[in-house]
Scaffold this active site. Structure first.
Site, short mmCIF file in Angstrom:
data_model
loop_
_atom_site.label_atom_id
_atom_site.label_comp_id
_atom_site.label_asym_id
_atom_site.label_seq_id
_atom_site.Cartn_x
_atom_site.Cartn_y
_atom_site.Cartn_z
N GLY A 10 29.50 -13.88 -55.60
CA GLY A 10 29.91 -15.28 -55.44
C GLY A 10 28.89 -16.24 -56.03
N TRP A 48 14.78 7.53 -52.90
CA TRP A 48 15.53 8.43 -52.03
C TRP A 48 16.42 9.37 -52.84
CZ3 TRP A 48 17.12 3.98 -48.21
CH2 TRP A 48 16.00 3.68 -47.41
N LYS A 50 11.13 -2.16 -52.56
CA LYS A 50 10.14 -1.11 -52.28
C LYS A 50 8.95 -1.20 -53.24
CE LYS A 50 13.20 2.58 -50.63
NZ LYS A 50 13.74 3.88 -51.05
N TYR A 107 35.04 2.23 -46.07
CA TYR A 107 35.04 1.17 -47.09
C TYR A 107 36.10 1.47 -48.15
CZ TYR A 107 32.95 -1.56 -51.00
OH TYR A 107 32.70 -2.42 -52.05
N LYS A 146 39.50 -0.67 -49.12
CA LYS A 146 39.66 -1.26 -50.47
C LYS A 146 40.95 -0.77 -51.12
CE LYS A 146 35.85 -3.71 -51.32
NZ LYS A 146 35.95 -5.17 -51.47
#
Ligand code: NAP
Ligand code: GDP
Length: 342
Positions: free
Chosen positions: A20, A229, A215, A143, A147
């Site tokens: 947005g 990760w 990080k 999710y 969607k």
């Protein structure tokens, strides 16, 4: 926009988020057209999980067009933890927005899907016809299914596009009429992983690039190692939020199909998580140790998407080079550290 007359009032739900804010920026920088009125809203203007608040907002704004971005959003690790919440909140938001837009006479709605909603077991590259071909990856099934239901609901407005038939069973001549008689186009775009200024830089909840940027910032200030990760081998196509914003304006004005369209860089621009981490390390001039924590999930290995349909429409669209976009995002984070979502 192909419609006859009258003012164009564009309501952007999720107007305070990553995508947005990017649309706000490109509109403010001159991409808005004379006669267009843009209204950007956040959850402070209306909680879109609530039907009464959604109706009050739409009755006040009376949008002719809607860009629907509002959603519960998060990276792999937030999805793993809150699958049920992703499903329920996004189902409520999407049904409220789409149905209220219909009720107030909105002519066009462009919603936002994601390439992570595609089937996990699939052939590559993935294209727009494959959304419903099999279950999504288990890490984000809440999710993903919420969607996918946007695409199902959109086809009720444009029922002539329902699998090549005249409409969903039992709705022939009703739902189709919204599209055929009133020119309603409820459609959706399918972006790949988005990043840019105003992203969510929260390490636990956010996506990989903002997480790594945060990080590296912390590792530099404490003199510690950067921990990436997973194995670093999964592959992603990243799109800069400002490029996505420009493409959104094109879809709003020019794209007339109910079928969604993938908004992505090319397959050749897909990078590994290791390469993405290296881009952040270079952009932030980090010289410390880089560790891969393989006890953490890799998530979906890849979701390589074809941008063939986009390229057929816009062969000359120039994407910002990945490293430049990463650099601009790192600079934004450094300059806006206090206010950034983290
Ligand atoms: P974001 O930065 O987290 O922004 C989410 C927006 O939704 C915010 O404006 C937020 O308002 C609003 N919102 C959340 N819950 C709401 C509610 N209950 N009522 C009203 N507004 C609510 O997300 P984003 O990355 O810009 O994502 C925008 C769209 O792109 C989403 O539909 C997302 O699924 C899709 N997408 C994102 C990515 C990605 O990598 N980020 C990739 C593909 C697709 P507040 O600021 O008030 O909380
Ligand atoms: P996805 O593309 O929907 O899977 O979501 P993400 O943007 O969260 O990317 C997840 C991928 O990046 C996985 O392979 C993770 O193991 C990897 N990754 C490496 N470091 C991080 C990190 O700091 N945050 C996140 N969210 N993912 C990371």
């Amino acid at each position: 926009m192909g419609e006859p007359e009258g003012p164009t009032r564009i309501l952007v739900t999720g107007g305070s988020g990553l995508v947005g804010r990017a649309i706000q920026k490109v509109v403010a920088e001159g991409a808005g057209l004379p006669g267009e009125e843009w209204v950007f809203v956040s959850s402070k203007d209306a909680d879109l999980t609530d039907v009464a608040q959604t109706r009050a907002l739409f009755e006040k704004v009376q949008p002719t067009h809607v860009i629907h971005l509002a959603a519960m959003v998060g990276g792999l690790f937030r999805n793993i933890k809150y699958n049920l919440d992703f499903w329920r909140r996004n189902m409520h938001i999407n049904d409220n927005v789409l149905h209220t837009a219909f009720e107030v006479g909105t002519r066009k709605v462009v919603s936002c899907l994601s390439t992570c909603i595609f089937p996990d077991k699939t052939t590559y590259p993935i294209d727009e016809t494959m959304i419903h071909n099999g279950p999504p990856h288990s890490s984000n099934f809440g999710y993903s299914y919420a969607k996918r239901m946007i695409d199902v609901q959109n086809r009720f407005w444009g029922a002539s596009h329902w699998g090549g038939h005249s409409g969903p069973p039992g709705l022939d001549g009703q739902a189709g009429a919204y599209f055929q008689q009133h020119g309603r186009t409820f459609t959706a775009v399918i972006p790949t992983n988005v990043f840019g200024p105003y992203d969510n830089f929260n390490i636990e909840d956010g996506h990989v690039l903002p997480g790594l940027i945060h990080k590296v910032h912390l590792a530099k200030s404490s003199g510690s190692a950067l921990t990436v990760w997973g194995t670093g081998t999964p592959r992603r196509q990243f799109i800069y939020s400002l490029d996505l914003a420009r493409l959104f304006l094109w879809v709003l004005r020019e794209y007339s199909e109910v079928e969604p369209i993938i908004l992505s860089v090319g397959e050749e621009d897909e990078v590994s998580i290791r390469e993405a981490a290296e881009a952040v390390v270079d952009a932030m001039d980090f010289h410390g140790e880089v560790i891969f924590d393989t006890s953490k999930s890799d998530g979906q290995f890849k979701k390589t998407a074809s941008n063939g349909k986009l390229r057929a429409h816009l062969p000359d669209f120039q994407f910002t080079p990945f490293k430049q976009a990463v650099k601009e995002t790192c600079n934004w984070f450094a300059e806006n550290y206090e206010q950034a979502r983290k």
